[in-house]
Design an enzyme around this catalytic site. Structure first.
Site, PDB file in Angstrom:
ATOM      1  N   PRO A  28       3.410 100.202 -12.746  1.00  0.00           N
ATOM      2  CA  PRO A  28       2.327  99.630 -11.939  1.00  0.00           C
ATOM      3  C   PRO A  28       1.035  99.653 -12.735  1.00  0.00           C
ATOM      4  O   PRO A  28       0.662 100.686 -13.297  1.00  0.00           O
ATOM      5  CB  PRO A  28       2.252 100.573 -10.727  1.00  0.00           C
ATOM      6  CG  PRO A  28       2.863 101.858 -11.192  1.00  0.00           C
ATOM      7  CD  PRO A  28       3.886 101.492 -12.219  1.00  0.00           C
ATOM      8  N   MET A  29       0.340  98.511 -12.793  1.00  0.00           N
ATOM      9  CA  MET A  29      -0.898  98.412 -13.571  1.00  0.00           C
ATOM     10  C   MET A  29      -1.926  97.618 -12.779  1.00  0.00           C
ATOM     11  O   MET A  29      -1.685  96.459 -12.423  1.00  0.00           O
ATOM     12  CB  MET A  29      -0.631  97.753 -14.925  1.00  0.00           C
ATOM     13  CG  MET A  29       0.232  98.598 -15.850  1.00  0.00           C
ATOM     14  SD  MET A  29       0.636  97.763 -17.410  1.00  0.00           S
ATOM     15  CE  MET A  29       1.952  96.642 -16.871  1.00  0.00           C
ATOM     16  N   CYS A 112      -2.949 108.673 -11.600  1.00  0.00           N
ATOM     17  CA  CYS A 112      -4.186 107.964 -11.929  1.00  0.00           C
ATOM     18  C   CYS A 112      -5.337 108.952 -12.079  1.00  0.00           C
ATOM     19  O   CYS A 112      -5.572 109.773 -11.186  1.00  0.00           O
ATOM     20  CB  CYS A 112      -4.513 106.936 -10.851  1.00  0.00           C
ATOM     21  SG  CYS A 112      -6.000 105.970 -11.217  1.00  0.00           S
ATOM     22  N   ASN A 223       7.730 107.673 -19.109  1.00  0.00           N
ATOM     23  CA  ASN A 223       6.708 106.640 -19.225  1.00  0.00           C
ATOM     24  C   ASN A 223       5.640 107.107 -20.212  1.00  0.00           C
ATOM     25  O   ASN A 223       5.370 108.298 -20.315  1.00  0.00           O
ATOM     26  CB  ASN A 223       6.090 106.383 -17.838  1.00  0.00           C
ATOM     27  CG  ASN A 223       4.846 105.521 -17.877  1.00  0.00           C
ATOM     28  OD1 ASN A 223       3.790 105.937 -17.420  1.00  0.00           O
ATOM     29  ND2 ASN A 223       4.951 104.332 -18.419  1.00  0.00           N
ATOM     30  N   GLY A 224       5.059 106.155 -20.942  1.00  0.00           N
ATOM     31  CA  GLY A 224       3.952 106.480 -21.820  1.00  0.00           C
ATOM     32  C   GLY A 224       4.191 106.112 -23.271  1.00  0.00           C
ATOM     33  O   GLY A 224       5.002 106.746 -23.937  1.00  0.00           O
ATOM     34  N   GLY A 225       3.498 105.080 -23.758  1.00  0.00           N
ATOM     35  CA  GLY A 225       3.493 104.755 -25.175  1.00  0.00           C
ATOM     36  C   GLY A 225       4.758 104.141 -25.736  1.00  0.00           C
ATOM     37  O   GLY A 225       4.872 103.984 -26.954  1.00  0.00           O
ATOM     38  N   GLY A 245       4.770 100.084 -19.808  1.00  0.00           N
ATOM     39  CA  GLY A 245       3.565  99.558 -19.194  1.00  0.00           C
ATOM     40  C   GLY A 245       2.963  98.407 -19.955  1.00  0.00           C
ATOM     41  O   GLY A 245       3.463  97.279 -19.918  1.00  0.00           O
ATOM     42  N   ARG A 246       1.916  98.672 -20.711  1.00  0.00           N
ATOM     43  CA  ARG A 246       1.129  97.606 -21.324  1.00  0.00           C
ATOM     44  C   ARG A 246       1.901  96.718 -22.291  1.00  0.00           C
ATOM     45  O   ARG A 246       1.594  95.540 -22.430  1.00  0.00           O
ATOM     46  CB  ARG A 246      -0.104  98.220 -21.997  1.00  0.00           C
ATOM     47  CG  ARG A 246      -1.215  98.346 -20.988  1.00  0.00           C
ATOM     48  CD  ARG A 246      -2.096  99.530 -21.105  1.00  0.00           C
ATOM     49  NE  ARG A 246      -3.094  99.446 -20.040  1.00  0.00           N
ATOM     50  CZ  ARG A 246      -2.867  99.779 -18.763  1.00  0.00           C
ATOM     51  NH1 ARG A 246      -1.684 100.211 -18.392  1.00  0.00           N
ATOM     52  NH2 ARG A 246      -3.809  99.647 -17.860  1.00  0.00           N
TER      53      ARG A 246
END
Length: 345
Positions: A28-29, A112, A223-225, A245-246
Site C-alpha cells: 500500500p502506497m 507508517c 517488505n522493504g528494499g 513497494g516502489r
C-alpha cells in the site's frame, strides 16, 4: 453514516476461509496504489495481491465522500483494504465495511511513521502499545470473516534488538492473527520524514527470516528494499511471501513476470505495448467520467524504464499530458514515439 455507507455498497457473501495467496504482493502506497494503478497492474499480473492506499477509520466513517475509499474495479481481485486507526470500535466497523464491499483481506497499518498519523495514534507508534493493537485485531476479527492481517516495522526509535519484533509478533499472535507483513526496517518517529524512514534505517532481513524460524506456523511476509525477481526468489527461501513497494510502481513491468515466476501461470502480455493497449480502454472510460489524462498517465510513466525510448515517453507525457484539455491522443502519440525510437535503434 455507517448505515449510509452500507446501503451504498450493499451486502456481499461472507468468506470464512483465508484463501488469499500472499506469495507476491504490491505494498500500500499513499497517492500511488489508487484504483487506476491497480487496474494497470492487472494488465500485467492476475495473481499479485494488491493493496489500497491506507484509509483512516475517520475518513471512512465520518468523511464527506467515504464510498470512494471502497470503490474498486472487479478486475482488481485479489485486493486488500489497508486501514489506519487504533480505536477498536471504529476499526471493527471498517472491517465489516471491507467485507461487505467484497475485499479479500483487511489489513491494519502499524508501520507508517509520519507525524500526522502519530498524532492520531495510527501507524508505527502503535508498536509501543501492543495491548491497543491486540484489542484492534480482536475487534476486526470479530466483525468480519475475511482475513485480518497486520503490517508493521521491526521496531521504533532506539529499539535495535531482534527481541523487540519477536516479542511484538508473539504477543499479537495470541489474538489469532496469522499473517504478519514485516517491513524490515525500524521507524524513527522523530527527526526523519516518511521518505527518509524508507531509506535511512538499515534493512535487517535476518530479523524477518528469524521470525519465520521462531514462528513456523505463522505466515511471515517480508517488505522493504526488494527490487528484482532474483531478490524475491532469494527471500522466498526464508519466508512465505514478498511484498514489493516502489519498484512495482516506478518499474511496473516487473509485474509481468510474477504469474510465471511465482504462481505457475502464464504471462498475461507479451510486451509493454500490449499492456498499454489494454489500459487505454480503462482510461477512455475514466476520462468519459471526467478524469484528467495526467491523473491516469502518472501511473504508467515507468513502463518503459530502462528501454529505448523510455525517456522520450516520460518527457512527452509530462509536457503534453498535464494540460486540462489533454486527450487520449497524447498517450497514443507518446507510444508511437517509443515505437519509432525502437525501430530506428
Amino acid at each position: 453514516m455507517l448505515n449510509e455507507i452500507t446501503s451504498i455498497i450493499g451486502s456481499k457473501p461472507l468468506n470464512s476461509k483465508d484463501t488469499v495467496n500472499r506469495r507476491f504482493s504490491v505494498a500500500p502506497m499513499l497517492d500511488w496504489t489508487t484504483s487506476d494503478y491497480r487496474v494497470f497492474a492487472r494488465t500485467l499480473s492476475k495473481n499479485t495481491l494488491l493493496y489500497t492506499e491506507m484509509v483512516t477509520t475517520g475518513a471512512l466513517l465520518y468523511g464527506n465522500n467515504p464510498e470512494r475509499f471502497l470503490h474498486y474495479d472487479e478486475c482488481e481481485h485479489p485486493i486488500a483494504l489497508q486501514l489506519g486507526g487504533s480505536n477498536p470500535v471504529d476499526l471493527s466497523k471498517c472491517a465489516k465495511l471491507a467485507e461487505q464491499a467484497g475485499f479479500d483481506e483487511v489489513n491494519l497499518n502499524v508501520g507508517c511513521p509520519s507525524d500526522r498519523v502519530q498524532n492520531s495514534m495510527i501507524g508505527a507508534c502503535l508498536m509501543e502499545h501492543p495491548d491497543k493493537v491486540k484489542d484492534a485485531m480482536r475487534a476486526m476479527q470479530d466483525a468480519c470473516s475475511i482475513p485480518v492481517t497486520i503490517k508493521h516495522r521491526i521496531g521504533i526509535d532506539d529499539q535495535e534488538e531482534y527481541s523487540v519484533v519477536r516479542d511484538f509478533v508473539g504477543d499479537i499472535a495470541t489474538t489469532g492473527t496469522n499473517t504478519f507483513i514485516v517491513h524490515a526496517r525500524k521507524a524513527i518517529l522523530q527527526g526523519l520524514s516518511p521518505k527518509e524512514n524508507r531509506e535511512v534505517p538499515p534493512l535487517k532481513y535476518d530479523y524477518v527470516h528469524q521470525l519465520k524460524r521462531d514462528f513456523p506456523d505463522l505466515e511471515i511476509i517480508i517488505n522493504g528494499g526488494i527490487k528484482t525477481i532474483a531478490e524475491c526468489q532469494e527471500q522466498l527461501t526464508h519466508v512465505d511471501g514478498v511484498m514489493v513497494g516502489r519498484e512495482a510502481y516506478h518499474n511496473p513491468w516487473i509485474l509481468s513476470q510474477i504469474d510465471e515466476q511465482f504462481f505457475g501461470g502464464q504471462a498475461l502480455v507479451a510486451n509493454r505495448f500490449e499492456a498499454l493497449e489494454k489500459f487505454v480502454l480503462h482510461m477512455e472510460g475514466r476520462m468519459a467520467e471526467g478524469a484528467r489524462l495526467s491523473h491516469l498517465t502518472r501511473h504508467i510513466l515507468g513502463i518503459f524504464q530502462g528501454e529505448p525510448g523510455g525517456k522520450q515517453f516520460r518527457r512527452y507525457l509530462s509536457e503534453k499530458g498535464h494540460k486540462i484539455d489533454a486527450k487520449i491522443d497524447v498517450l497514443l502519440e507518446a507510444i508511437e514515439l517509443v515505437k519509432n525510437h525502437q525501430r530506428k535503434g
